[in-house]
Design a protein around this motif. Structure first.
Motif, short mmCIF file in Angstrom:
data_model
loop_
_atom_site.label_atom_id
_atom_site.label_comp_id
_atom_site.label_asym_id
_atom_site.label_seq_id
_atom_site.Cartn_x
_atom_site.Cartn_y
_atom_site.Cartn_z
N LYS A 61 0.84 -1.21 0.00
CA LYS A 61 0.00 0.00 0.00
C LYS A 61 0.87 1.25 0.00
CE LYS A 61 -4.08 -1.99 2.18
NZ LYS A 61 -4.82 -2.15 3.44
N MET A 62 1.95 1.22 0.79
CA MET A 62 2.85 2.38 0.83
C MET A 62 3.59 2.55 -0.49
SD MET A 62 2.46 3.96 3.63
CE MET A 62 0.75 3.51 3.75
N TRP A 63 3.99 1.43 -1.09
CA TRP A 63 4.64 1.49 -2.39
C TRP A 63 3.70 2.12 -3.42
CZ3 TRP A 63 6.94 -4.10 -1.91
CH2 TRP A 63 8.20 -4.02 -1.32
N ASN A 64 2.40 1.77 -3.35
CA ASN A 64 1.43 2.33 -4.29
C ASN A 64 1.29 3.85 -4.11
OD1 ASN A 64 0.87 0.00 -5.66
ND2 ASN A 64 -0.77 -0.62 -4.29
N LEU A 65 1.32 4.30 -2.85
CA LEU A 65 1.24 5.74 -2.59
C LEU A 65 2.48 6.46 -3.12
CD1 LEU A 65 -0.29 5.83 1.03
CD2 LEU A 65 -1.44 6.32 -1.13
N LEU A 66 3.64 5.80 -3.00
CA LEU A 66 4.88 6.38 -3.54
C LEU A 66 4.84 6.42 -5.07
CD1 LEU A 66 7.48 4.79 -1.11
CD2 LEU A 66 7.13 7.24 -1.44
N LYS A 67 4.21 5.41 -5.67
CA LYS A 67 4.05 5.39 -7.13
C LYS A 67 3.26 6.61 -7.59
CE LYS A 67 3.97 0.56 -8.65
NZ LYS A 67 3.06 -0.54 -8.99
N LYS A 68 2.20 6.93 -6.83
CA LYS A 68 1.37 8.10 -7.17
C LYS A 68 2.19 9.39 -7.12
CE LYS A 68 -3.11 6.37 -5.57
NZ LYS A 68 -4.12 6.50 -4.50
N LEU A 69 3.24 9.39 -6.30
CA LEU A 69 4.10 10.57 -6.20
C LEU A 69 5.20 10.56 -7.26
CD1 LEU A 69 4.58 10.92 -2.33
CD2 LEU A 69 3.17 12.33 -3.81
N GLY A 70 5.17 9.53 -8.12
CA GLY A 70 6.13 9.49 -9.23
C GLY A 70 7.33 8.59 -9.02
N HIS A 71 7.40 7.93 -7.86
CA HIS A 71 8.52 7.02 -7.62
C HIS A 71 8.32 5.70 -8.38
CE1 HIS A 71 11.42 8.73 -4.86
NE2 HIS A 71 10.44 9.32 -4.19
N GLU A 72 9.42 5.16 -8.89
CA GLU A 72 9.35 3.84 -9.53
C GLU A 72 9.56 2.76 -8.46
OE1 GLU A 72 11.62 0.88 -12.66
OE2 GLU A 72 12.44 2.88 -12.36
N ILE A 73 8.67 1.78 -8.47
CA ILE A 73 8.80 0.67 -7.53
C ILE A 73 9.23 -0.58 -8.29
CG2 ILE A 73 7.60 -0.77 -5.81
CD1 ILE A 73 7.83 2.25 -5.04
N ILE A 74 10.38 -1.12 -7.90
CA ILE A 74 10.84 -2.39 -8.50
C ILE A 74 9.97 -3.49 -7.88
CG2 ILE A 74 12.82 -3.91 -8.87
CD1 ILE A 74 13.25 -1.01 -9.94
N GLU A 75 9.30 -4.25 -8.76
CA GLU A 75 8.35 -5.26 -8.27
C GLU A 75 9.01 -6.23 -7.28
OE1 GLU A 75 4.90 -5.89 -8.62
OE2 GLU A 75 5.17 -3.78 -9.16
N PRO A 76 8.36 -6.48 -6.14
CA PRO A 76 8.98 -7.34 -5.13
C PRO A 76 8.90 -8.83 -5.46
CG PRO A 76 6.83 -6.60 -4.37
CD PRO A 76 7.09 -5.92 -5.69
N VAL A 77 9.96 -9.54 -5.14
CA VAL A 77 9.95 -11.01 -5.17
C VAL A 77 10.60 -11.48 -3.86
CG1 VAL A 77 10.12 -11.19 -7.70
CG2 VAL A 77 12.21 -11.18 -6.34
N PRO A 78 10.27 -12.71 -3.40
CA PRO A 78 10.89 -13.20 -2.17
C PRO A 78 12.41 -13.27 -2.31
CG PRO A 78 9.06 -14.60 -2.83
CD PRO A 78 9.32 -13.67 -3.97
N SER A 79 13.12 -12.98 -1.21
CA SER A 79 14.58 -13.00 -1.26
C SER A 79 15.19 -14.09 -0.38
CB SER A 79 15.13 -11.64 -0.85
OG SER A 79 16.53 -11.69 -0.80
N LEU A 80 14.83 -14.16 0.89
CA LEU A 80 15.40 -15.21 1.75
C LEU A 80 14.41 -16.36 1.83
CD1 LEU A 80 17.00 -13.40 4.82
CD2 LEU A 80 18.15 -14.42 2.87
N PHE A 81 14.75 -17.48 1.19
CA PHE A 81 13.86 -18.65 1.28
C PHE A 81 14.69 -19.94 1.20
CE2 PHE A 81 13.94 -16.91 -3.05
CZ PHE A 81 14.39 -17.99 -3.79
N THR A 82 14.06 -21.02 1.63
CA THR A 82 14.73 -22.31 1.61
C THR A 82 14.23 -23.12 0.41
OG1 THR A 82 13.06 -23.25 3.07
CG2 THR A 82 14.95 -22.26 4.11
N PHE A 83 14.98 -24.15 0.05
CA PHE A 83 14.66 -24.93 -1.15
C PHE A 83 13.87 -26.19 -0.78
CE2 PHE A 83 18.81 -23.43 -3.47
CZ PHE A 83 18.31 -22.13 -3.48
#
Length: 406
Positions: free
Chosen positions: A170-192
């Protein structure tokens, strides 16, 4: 409408650290923290298994920055301004004794994250920082020289605001409205997730290993403790790969193969030579019953059986193919990964505000004056071991320095 000099949105590690340092730099400032949840510092509470892995014992900025798959280049400068040693001193000045464990992780001597939380709560109280819980921010926008913030429990205004909201869409979406580019999130720390007879009955076994992702498109490998779990493989060796390969592995839909060398430092030929030596020097001993190379006994047994060597077989009985099979299982074992599991509750994502849009001397937005960003709201993430918190402390400290200036 309530007015403050500084409002921090997000009551987590970066938010509290910013607020406390800003108040100390300039005691005359009126500062507030807005937190959407009923509790603050929830991620601090659960981190490090409830012990709070405050930071990591790496005291050279360049070396420290190498632990960030995203943010390595950008954090190098900030780490010269505030890094691990400064973090330790900061907490120790406030009565929190810290200790460095063998693997470099730094924890409070109390082994209890609550001591870190209590420290923050004491500081905010003594510095008269107001903390508003259950205040869900619905919108924020610039009106003339002030920021207007609309929440579920009333409106606020401030000269300067900081977003320390972690991976909050939700905060990323509000920042988008202000013109910021949001790099789409993907999981980073995970087990196999790995279903394989060789490790099926071995949860809890940990050993040093070298792991490589077997793919033409991805050239990633890591070395470190590997932990066998009920669902597959975890431990620092695996988590490092998941962090560095976050985007590539998501593209593969978490379906790929890994090569595991259970004998780090040995290559296939060296292992085969050692096995031939055992064949002559330990001729009458049973292969299954005599674990070699300091491998855990049950893991050794499973790898021997996977090499088509039956129980009761002696070293002298081994033929050329069996020796080759065993050297492959030990130094070049292929495992199929089928999916991922999130690493405990410490969910970390790769993604967030594009780093090109942030001034890393101050952590201020390059697009909007008096809007600051710190922690995981930015497209910065680290491997496990206290590095994600160090990013929060560094960003919070440098932002506080800039925000507290009149």
């Amino acid at each position: 409408m309530q007015h403050f000099d500084i409002i921090i949105i997000g009551g987590g590690a970066a938010g509290f650290f910013t607020a406390i340092n800003a108040a100390e730099n300039n005691p005359g400032l009126k500062i507030a923290i807005l937190e959407r949840g009923k509790e603050v510092l929830t991620k601090v509470k659960i981190s490090g298994g409830g012990r709070c892995n405050v930071t990591h014992a790496e005291f050279v900025p360049k070396e420290l920055s190498l632990n960030y798959p995203r943010g390595e280049k950008e954090l190098l400068g900030p780490f010269h301004g505030f890094m691990t040693g400064d973090t330790m001193e900061w907490f120790q000045k406030r009565g929190i004794e810290l200790k460095i464990e063998e693997d470099g992780r730094i924890f409070p001597v109390s082994d209890d994250s609550q001591s870190i939380i209590n420290c923050f709560l004491r500081e905010t109280e003594s510095l008269k920082i107001q903390v508003f819980k259950s205040h869900v921010v619905q919108n924020f926008q610039k009106k003339e020289s002030l920021w207007d913030i609309k929440t579920s429990k009333g409106d606020f205004s401030a000269e300067k605001i900081m977003l320390a909201t972690g991976s909050n869409p939700k905060m990323w979406n509000l920042l988008k409205k202000l013109g910021h580019e949001i790099i789409e999130p993907v999981p980073s720390l995970f087990t196999f997730n790995i279903q394989d007879e060789r490790i099926k009955d071995l949860p809890g076994i940990a050993t040093e290993a070298e792991v490589k992702i077997k793919s033409k498109k991805i050239n990633l490998e890591s070395k470190g403790p590997l932990l066998i779990t009920h669902w597959g493989m975890s431990g620092p060796g695996i988590l490092k790969l998941s962090a560095w390969g976050a985007r590539d592995l998501e593209k593969l839909n978490y379906q790929f193969e890994i090569l595991v060398n259970w004998l780090p430092g040995f290559n296939l030929e060296e292992v085969l030579t050692a096995l031939k030596d055992f064949k002559s020097s330990l001729a009458k001993q049973q292969v299954v019953k005599n674990a070699k190379f300091d491998l855990p006994k049950r893991l050794w047994k499973n790898l021997v059986l996977a090499s088509k060597i039956e129980e009761g077989t002696t070293w002298a009985d081994l033929n050329k193919h069996q020796l080759q099979n065993l050297s492959n299982q030990l130094a070049h074992a292929v495992f199929k990964v089928n999916g991922k599991s999130t690493f405990k509750e410490e969910f970390v994502t790769a993604g967030g505000v594009n780093l090109k849009e942030v001034d890393f001397k101050t952590f201020e937005s390059k697009l909007h004056k008096n809007l600051f960003l710190a922690g995981e709201v930015l497209n910065i993430d680290a491997i496990t071991g206290g590095f994600n918190f160090q990013n929060a402390w560094t960003g919070g400290f440098l932002a506080a320095k800039a925000m507290s200036k009149d």
